[in-house]
Design a protein around this motif. Structure first.
Motif, PDB file in Angstrom:
ATOM      1  N   ASP A 293       4.964  -0.556  -4.876  1.00 13.55           N
ATOM      2  CA  ASP A 293       3.930   0.302  -5.463  1.00 13.55           C
ATOM      3  C   ASP A 293       3.181  -0.417  -6.791  1.00 13.55           C
ATOM      4  O   ASP A 293       3.928  -0.633  -7.811  1.00 13.55           O
ATOM      5  CB  ASP A 293       4.214   1.568  -5.444  1.00 13.55           C
ATOM      6  CG  ASP A 293       4.626   2.069  -4.039  1.00 13.55           C
ATOM      7  OD1 ASP A 293       4.441   1.653  -3.247  1.00 13.55           O
ATOM      8  OD2 ASP A 293       5.131   3.210  -4.040  1.00 13.55           O
TER       9      ASP A 293
ATOM     10  N   HIS B  92      -1.369  -1.785   0.177  1.00 14.06           N
ATOM     11  CA  HIS B  92      -0.091  -2.862   0.301  1.00 14.06           C
ATOM     12  C   HIS B  92      -0.698  -3.959   1.032  1.00 14.06           C
ATOM     13  O   HIS B  92      -0.288  -5.074   0.583  1.00 14.06           O
ATOM     14  CB  HIS B  92       0.930  -2.235   0.985  1.00 14.06           C
ATOM     15  CG  HIS B  92       1.762  -1.491   0.053  1.00 14.06           C
ATOM     16  ND1 HIS B  92       2.591  -2.054  -0.910  1.00 14.06           N
ATOM     17  CD2 HIS B  92       2.595  -0.202   0.203  1.00 14.06           C
ATOM     18  CE1 HIS B  92       3.424  -1.000  -1.416  1.00 14.06           C
ATOM     19  NE2 HIS B  92       3.107  -0.030  -0.852  1.00 14.06           N
TER      20      HIS B  92
ATOM     21  N   HIS C 217      -2.829   4.197   1.183  1.00 14.42           N
ATOM     22  CA  HIS C 217      -1.649   3.427   0.245  1.00 14.42           C
ATOM     23  C   HIS C 217      -1.207   2.258   1.053  1.00 14.42           C
ATOM     24  O   HIS C 217      -1.137   1.313   0.502  1.00 14.42           O
ATOM     25  CB  HIS C 217      -0.580   4.615   0.019  1.00 14.42           C
ATOM     26  CG  HIS C 217       0.778   3.754  -0.572  1.00 14.42           C
ATOM     27  ND1 HIS C 217       0.648   3.591  -1.995  1.00 14.42           N
ATOM     28  CD2 HIS C 217       1.632   3.455  -0.025  1.00 14.42           C
ATOM     29  CE1 HIS C 217       1.871   2.991  -2.350  1.00 14.42           C
ATOM     30  NE2 HIS C 217       2.609   2.823  -1.033  1.00 14.42           N
TER      31      HIS C 217
HETATM   32 FE    FE Z   1       4.251   1.971  -0.996  1.00 13.18          FE
END
Ligand code: FE
Ligand code: ATP
Ligand code: MG
Length: 348
Positions: free
Chosen positions: A304, A115, A111
């Motif tokens: 996100d 980013h 994740h």
């Molecule tokens: Fe995040």
């Protein structure tokens, strides 16, 4: 190569299609914030259930948006961690199953690598190597990025993440979760000079952070001002401004040190807090002095989203990596343990 990306690590269901030739073809997001707001934070079990409810409709929506039939997809990328295990499992098992059904490879994506690489989706992306400041709800890290997968941790928060501090300060000011954007909005109207909050850990060398003291400082300052348990609007605005100023200034001081220490001339900021306008403005001033450049993603790709997962997955798939049929999610997964990518010059 055309990749379907799936993000379900926390409270946002994100789906996107990225094509290595044509760029981003489709992107859709469903945020669960309204559902969690009632509880003042993310409730893991509710998050998992809502991902189950929303994921397939979003996949259909993105395929239509991208004018893409499943047979035209080359792979599926899903977030494999770090994050809430139940939420991760929804995206991972659905992504893995769709890929198996379509007869194409799947890859589990980190994740935070998502980013970190999100600014690559912008028209003028940074080039390797660069310094990255990852500032999100769960992370505050300075990373030396030599290439995809070649990450050296330069410093990180010893306690709360910057985004988490924003959210907690917001709560003290009576704002809803997630409070970062709302603290920023209040701060715009506040007097930034009325209170001076500390700049934690800037008086000693090093690139680590600590934001929990700022939280206590915010609590004490607001408690001193309360009349009949209430804060007046002006006090709330001025506290928000002092808090934001302290976080932004602290991040800027450490980013400057990281640029000086590495000798790099590019600074990338990523994660939810990188959407903060005051932070962007302050860092623009700093990089100019360092004769360096600042890069960040458009606001919806700071928080996100599926696009960053599709992009990061695509880069690794292009380098020949893929995940096997087992579905493995990792709630805790240090970024600097990732494998570098090795280009063999051939696609999968
Ligand atoms: Fe995040
Ligand atoms: P992680 O990525 O570390 O797992 P996360 O996915 O929850 O955590 P993100 O979605 O990247 O985090 O970012 C959400 C965080 O960003 C929240 O804490 C939110 O308050 C903060 N945030 C979003 N916009 C702003 C803003 N404009 N100013 C300050 N903070 C912001
Ligand atoms: Mg979120």
């Amino acid at each position: 190569m055309r990749v379907l990306g799936i993000e379900t690590s926390c409270d946002e269901t994100g789906v996107a299609i990225y094509d290595s030739e044509a760029g981003l073809l489709g992107d859709a997001l469903y945020s669960q914030v309204a559902m969690h707001a009632e509880y003042g934070g993310v409730v893991p079990e509710l998050a998992s259930r809502d991902h189950v409810r929303k994921l397939l409709p979003l996949v259909k929506e993105v395929l239509a948006q991208a004018d893409t039939r499943p047979e035209e997809l080359d792979a599926v990328a899903y977030t494999a961690g770090p994050g809430l295990i139940g939420a991760l499992m929804v995206g991972a098992s659905t992504g893995r199953a769709m890929a198996l059904g379509w007869g194409i490879p799947a890859i589990g994506v980190h994740h935070m690598e998502g980013h970190l690489l999100a600014p690559m989706l912008e028209p003028q992306p940074p080039a390797f190597p660069f310094v990255a400041l990852l500032v999100s709800g769960g992370h505050t890290q300075l990373v030396q990025v030599d290439a995809i997968g070649e990450y050296t941790l330069l410093g990180e928060s010893l306690d709360d993440a910057a985004g988490e501090a924003f959210d907690k300060a917001a709560k003290m000011l009576g704002l809803d979760y997630p409070g970062g954007p709302q603290v920023a909005r209040l701060a715009e109207l506040g007097d930034r000079k009325r209170f001076r909050f500390p700049r934690p850990m800037t008086d000693r060398p090093g690139l680590d952070f600590s934001f929990s003291g700022l939280k206590t400082f915010t609590l004490n300052t607001s408690n001193d001002l309360r009349v009949d348990a209430e804060l007046c609007d002006k006090d709330r605005r001025d506290i928000a401004a002092a808090f934001e100023e302290a976080v932004v200034e602290t991040l800027a001081i450490k980013c400057r040190r990281a640029l000086q220490q590495t000798g790099f001339k590019q600074l990338v900021i990523a994660g939810g807090v990188s959407a903060n306008q005051r932070l962007r403005d302050r860092l623009e001033v700093m990089v100019k002095k360092e004769r360096a450049q600042l890069f960040y993603a458009r606001p919806q790709f700071c928080t996100d989203n599926g696009a960053m997962i599709a992009y990061a997955g695509c880069q690794r798939l292009l380098a020949g990596q893929q995940s096997d049929l087992s579905i493995q999610c990792v709630p805790r997964w240090p970024l600097d343990t990732l494998e570098p990518i090795q280009h063999h010059g051939a696609d999968v």
